[in-house]
Design a protein around this motif. Structure first.
Motif, PDB file in Angstrom:
ATOM      1  N   ILE A 160      10.349  -6.109  -0.291  1.00  0.00           N
ATOM      2  CA  ILE A 160      10.553  -4.993   0.436  1.00  0.00           C
ATOM      3  C   ILE A 160      10.527  -3.551  -0.042  1.00  0.00           C
ATOM      4  O   ILE A 160      11.169  -3.650  -1.329  1.00  0.00           O
ATOM      5  N   PRO A 161       9.726  -2.474   0.304  1.00  0.00           N
ATOM      6  CA  PRO A 161       9.753  -1.348  -0.539  1.00  0.00           C
ATOM      7  C   PRO A 161      11.283  -0.665  -0.101  1.00  0.00           C
ATOM      8  O   PRO A 161      11.546  -0.732   0.913  1.00  0.00           O
ATOM      9  N   THR A 162      11.725  -0.039  -1.338  1.00  0.00           N
ATOM     10  CA  THR A 162      12.978   0.937  -1.072  1.00  0.00           C
ATOM     11  C   THR A 162      12.760   1.649  -1.795  1.00  0.00           C
ATOM     12  O   THR A 162      11.752   2.045  -2.763  1.00  0.00           O
ATOM     13  N   GLY A 195      13.014  12.916  -5.735  1.00  0.00           N
ATOM     14  CA  GLY A 195      13.315  12.943  -4.166  1.00  0.00           C
ATOM     15  C   GLY A 195      11.981  12.734  -3.426  1.00  0.00           C
ATOM     16  O   GLY A 195      11.080  12.838  -4.090  1.00  0.00           O
ATOM     17  N   CYS A 196      12.212  12.323  -2.320  1.00  0.00           N
ATOM     18  CA  CYS A 196      11.031  12.192  -1.302  1.00  0.00           C
ATOM     19  C   CYS A 196      10.296  13.498  -0.654  1.00  0.00           C
ATOM     20  O   CYS A 196      11.492  14.314  -0.186  1.00  0.00           O
ATOM     21  N   LYS A 197       9.176  13.847  -0.853  1.00  0.00           N
ATOM     22  CA  LYS A 197       8.635  15.004  -0.256  1.00  0.00           C
ATOM     23  C   LYS A 197       8.383  14.983   1.242  1.00  0.00           C
ATOM     24  O   LYS A 197       7.853  15.791   1.625  1.00  0.00           O
ATOM     25  N   LEU A 198       8.557  13.610   1.626  1.00  0.00           N
ATOM     26  CA  LEU A 198       8.240  13.363   2.995  1.00  0.00           C
ATOM     27  C   LEU A 198       6.912  13.834   3.394  1.00  0.00           C
ATOM     28  O   LEU A 198       6.550  14.352   4.300  1.00  0.00           O
ATOM     29  N   CYS A 199       5.991  13.293   2.523  1.00  0.00           N
ATOM     30  CA  CYS A 199       4.406  13.837   2.631  1.00  0.00           C
ATOM     31  C   CYS A 199       3.676  12.664   3.712  1.00  0.00           C
ATOM     32  O   CYS A 199       2.667  13.324   4.551  1.00  0.00           O
ATOM     33  N   GLY A 200       4.211  11.644   4.010  1.00  0.00           N
ATOM     34  CA  GLY A 200       3.702  10.877   5.036  1.00  0.00           C
ATOM     35  C   GLY A 200       2.639   9.950   4.678  1.00  0.00           C
ATOM     36  O   GLY A 200       2.181   9.015   5.152  1.00  0.00           O
ATOM     37  N   GLU A 201       2.176  10.043   3.350  1.00  0.00           N
ATOM     38  CA  GLU A 201       1.177   9.120   2.806  1.00  0.00           C
ATOM     39  C   GLU A 201       1.677   7.647   2.872  1.00  0.00           C
ATOM     40  O   GLU A 201       0.905   6.774   3.066  1.00  0.00           O
ATOM     41  N   CYS A 202       2.833   7.366   2.664  1.00  0.00           N
ATOM     42  CA  CYS A 202       3.231   5.987   2.654  1.00  0.00           C
ATOM     43  C   CYS A 202       2.931   5.538   3.996  1.00  0.00           C
ATOM     44  O   CYS A 202       2.502   4.074   4.428  1.00  0.00           O
ATOM     45  N   ILE A 231       8.577   7.117  -5.933  1.00  0.00           N
ATOM     46  CA  ILE A 231       9.944   6.729  -5.692  1.00  0.00           C
ATOM     47  C   ILE A 231      10.088   5.505  -4.993  1.00  0.00           C
ATOM     48  O   ILE A 231      11.262   4.861  -4.939  1.00  0.00           O
ATOM     49  N   LEU A 232       9.030   4.804  -4.443  1.00  0.00           N
ATOM     50  CA  LEU A 232       9.216   3.592  -4.026  1.00  0.00           C
ATOM     51  C   LEU A 232       9.019   2.448  -4.710  1.00  0.00           C
ATOM     52  O   LEU A 232       8.054   2.447  -5.746  1.00  0.00           O
ATOM     53  N   ARG A 233       9.864   1.388  -4.790  1.00  0.00           N
ATOM     54  CA  ARG A 233       9.863   0.302  -5.419  1.00  0.00           C
ATOM     55  C   ARG A 233       9.730  -1.065  -4.760  1.00  0.00           C
ATOM     56  O   ARG A 233      10.528  -0.952  -3.513  1.00  0.00           O
ATOM     57  N   ASP A 234       9.492  -1.884  -5.125  1.00  0.00           N
ATOM     58  CA  ASP A 234       9.340  -3.402  -4.482  1.00  0.00           C
ATOM     59  C   ASP A 234      10.806  -4.065  -4.966  1.00  0.00           C
ATOM     60  O   ASP A 234      10.919  -4.252  -5.901  1.00  0.00           O
ATOM     61  N   TYR A 259       0.784  -1.191  -0.018  1.00  0.00           N
ATOM     62  CA  TYR A 259      -0.053   0.055  -0.108  1.00  0.00           C
ATOM     63  C   TYR A 259       1.046   1.126  -0.130  1.00  0.00           C
ATOM     64  O   TYR A 259       0.441   2.321  -0.662  1.00  0.00           O
ATOM     65  N   CYS A 260       1.911   1.153   0.675  1.00  0.00           N
ATOM     66  CA  CYS A 260       2.965   2.263   0.872  1.00  0.00           C
ATOM     67  C   CYS A 260       3.488   2.704  -0.783  1.00  0.00           C
ATOM     68  O   CYS A 260       3.547   3.734  -1.131  1.00  0.00           O
ATOM     69  N   ILE A 261       3.655   1.796  -1.659  1.00  0.00           N
ATOM     70  CA  ILE A 261       4.067   2.012  -2.888  1.00  0.00           C
ATOM     71  C   ILE A 261       3.038   2.620  -3.625  1.00  0.00           C
ATOM     72  O   ILE A 261       3.225   3.574  -4.306  1.00  0.00           O
ATOM     73  N   ARG A 262       1.885   2.199  -3.729  1.00  0.00           N
ATOM     74  CA  ARG A 262       0.560   2.432  -4.187  1.00  0.00           C
ATOM     75  C   ARG A 262       0.218   4.270  -3.840  1.00  0.00           C
ATOM     76  O   ARG A 262       0.033   4.862  -4.961  1.00  0.00           O
ATOM     77  N   ALA A 263       0.483   4.598  -2.573  1.00  0.00           N
ATOM     78  CA  ALA A 263       0.094   5.573  -1.986  1.00  0.00           C
ATOM     79  C   ALA A 263       1.290   6.738  -2.654  1.00  0.00           C
ATOM     80  O   ALA A 263       1.016   7.626  -2.914  1.00  0.00           O
ATOM     81  N   CYS A 264       2.438   6.311  -2.864  1.00  0.00           N
ATOM     82  CA  CYS A 264       3.623   6.998  -3.297  1.00  0.00           C
ATOM     83  C   CYS A 264       3.328   7.468  -4.642  1.00  0.00           C
ATOM     84  O   CYS A 264       3.529   8.526  -5.118  1.00  0.00           O
ATOM     85  N   ASP A 265       2.816   6.412  -5.455  1.00  0.00           N
ATOM     86  CA  ASP A 265       2.609   6.718  -7.052  1.00  0.00           C
ATOM     87  C   ASP A 265       1.684   7.527  -7.123  1.00  0.00           C
ATOM     88  O   ASP A 265       1.519   8.386  -7.983  1.00  0.00           O
TER      89      ASP A 265
END
Length: 171
Positions: free
Chosen positions: A66-68, A75-82, A59-62, A46-52
């Motif tokens: 494991i999500p990386t 870059g990461c916007k540190l939005c917290g959605e993941c 930027i999250l990939r499986d 769900y974290c990867i889908r939220a980031c997409d």
């Protein structure tokens, strides 16, 4: 033959892609890194889908379940959605941006350390997530990453020589 020689010199000069290692940057907002292997392998990501969904370029990939984070994308916007979408509590927003890496500059690759004016990293650092000023220059040429760095990785993506690197943090 010429291509092999060019690849060899690019490797020596650090102009090629960074060597792949067994270290992979994990998403932010985690406190217990052992939870990734415990819960993420069977998760629906769900974290990867939220980031997409939130970012145009997620930027999250499986990687092997494991999500990386792939800073070559953005870059990461540190939005917290993941963290909000994590059903197992592996990522929790209250953990702030608890990355498993530190950001540093490879002086041999950095144009500034080679006496070439390049402020690409500083410009993106000051334009993302407010005015962090995490990259300063000593004199005209020598960039350093200070304690204001939040690990967003925008500088990693824009560096023309891939001189900004991430290294595994000793826990």
């Amino acid at each position: 033959m010429i291509e092999k020689r060019r690849d060899f010199f690019n490797f020596l000069l650090g102009n090629g892609k960074q060597k792949k290692t067994s270290f992979f940057p994990l998403p932010p907002y985690n406190a217990d890194r052992s939870l990734f292997e415990k819960f993420c392998m069977e998760c629906q990501k769900y974290c990867i889908r939220a980031c997409d969904k939130v970012c145009q370029k997620g930027i999250l990939r499986d990687y092997n379940g494991i999500p990386t984070v792939d800073f070559d994308i953005d870059g990461c916007k540190l939005c917290g959605e993941c963290a909000k979408e994590c059903p197992h509590g592996v990522l929790k927003e209250e953990n702030k941006s608890n990355w498993n890496f530190v950001v540093s500059i490879d002086e041999l690759r950095c144009l500034g350390y080679q006496k070439t004016m390049c402020y690409t990293c500083k410009e993106v650092c000051q334009g993302v997530l407010g005015n962090q000023k995490a990259i300063e220059f000593v004199g005209v040429f020598y960039p350093i990453i200070n304690e204001n760095c939040i690990g967003c990785g925008f500088c990693v993506r824009v560096c023309p020589t891939k001189a900004i690197i991430i290294k595994e943090k000793n826990v």
